[in-house]
Design a protein around this motif. Sequence first.
Motif, PDB file in Angstrom:
ATOM      1  N   UNK A 272       0.847  -1.193   0.000  1.00 41.23           N
ATOM      2  CA  UNK A 272       0.000   0.000   0.000  1.00 41.23           C
ATOM      3  C   UNK A 272       0.880   1.239   0.000  1.00 41.23           C
ATOM      4  N   UNK A 273       0.648   2.109  -0.981  1.00 40.89           N
ATOM      5  CA  UNK A 273       1.438   3.325  -1.130  1.00 40.89           C
ATOM      6  C   UNK A 273       0.603   4.531  -0.720  1.00 40.89           C
ATOM      7  N   UNK A 274       1.143   5.322   0.208  1.00 41.97           N
ATOM      8  CA  UNK A 274       0.498   6.543   0.673  1.00 41.97           C
ATOM      9  C   UNK A 274       1.361   7.745   0.311  1.00 41.97           C
ATOM     10  N   UNK A 275       0.704   8.820  -0.066  1.00 41.95           N
ATOM     11  CA  UNK A 275       1.383  10.103  -0.184  1.00 41.95           C
ATOM     12  C   UNK A 275       1.229  10.843   1.137  1.00 41.95           C
ATOM     13  N   UNK A 276       2.336  11.343   1.666  1.00 35.52           N
ATOM     14  CA  UNK A 276       2.327  12.103   2.914  1.00 35.52           C
ATOM     15  C   UNK A 276       2.365  13.578   2.557  1.00 35.52           C
TER      16      UNK A 276
END
Length: 302
Positions: A272-276
């Motif tokens: 799972x890839x999240x943008x912070x």
Amino acid sequence: MSTLTHMKPRALNLLLLLSTLPVFAQKPIIGIFESTSSGAGDNQGQPGVRVLFYQSGRQWRSYNAICQDEACLKTIVHLYPPVTTWTLFKQGKPVAKVAATTPTAYHSYSEIGVQTITNPAAVLHLERRSTPDYPDRPHAILATNLSHLTDPDNWQPAAVFPLDLTHVIQAFHKLYPHPKNCTQNTTNSPSNYHDSTYPDSQIKMDSSYLSNKTNWRMLQITLGGYLCDGPPDDAYVDHWFAISPTGEVHHLGRLMHLAGAADFAREGHSELLFQVQGGNEAGYKLFYDNFTHQAQDTVTYH
């Protein structure tokens, strides 16, 4: 003096490690498409792909490419592949295949890791561009050097389980038992800025996701009721939590946007890839192995 002396030791070690890899040993790489990659250098605000993570054994690692001075911007480019052929995926479907090149030098810290797309006409309308009203649109088009991506864990938006929400609210109270607030909508003067308490009803749910394969869940919540002027304290921004199939709650982070889920490692499970979106130091987080591991790539703007 060697041009490598301006690099951080960790970045220099990574460069030496990558130089020993066989040319044919292509490992999966994760990137993110940015319709107007920031910077005043070679990319000139044109579409680009930000190179984020590479696979090392069973681990995902960031390039950790952080410069401390402008001289480093000329040498740090050697950490990245000179040319990459990327397949771009939007909502699980391939939408473009592009070639992108690493510039001969970066001209700003926020450019570090961005490759310039050589055929920008192929990606003109893939992502809505930022505007003065919406300056920080999140990125959600995944990029990989693989030709095919799937989401075997089948992450989907879903209705929240009431017990999950109860457990997440309890976990949030433990994280922030007495967040700072003001007695009225005024400046953060010492007389008004104080520890506070809040009822459960002041916490609202923003989004809920379920893995239809593993039964892991994710919740995004936000505490409302901030009465001070200026940017809200950490407790009053959005927070993400993961809930295991047995009900254990894990805090994932704050100020994040889910960019996507995919099996980048080709091992039958989704990462799972999240943008912070965290102000001066933003970036990306990658969670994998049922949230037991994570990798983080930092984007520095100053």
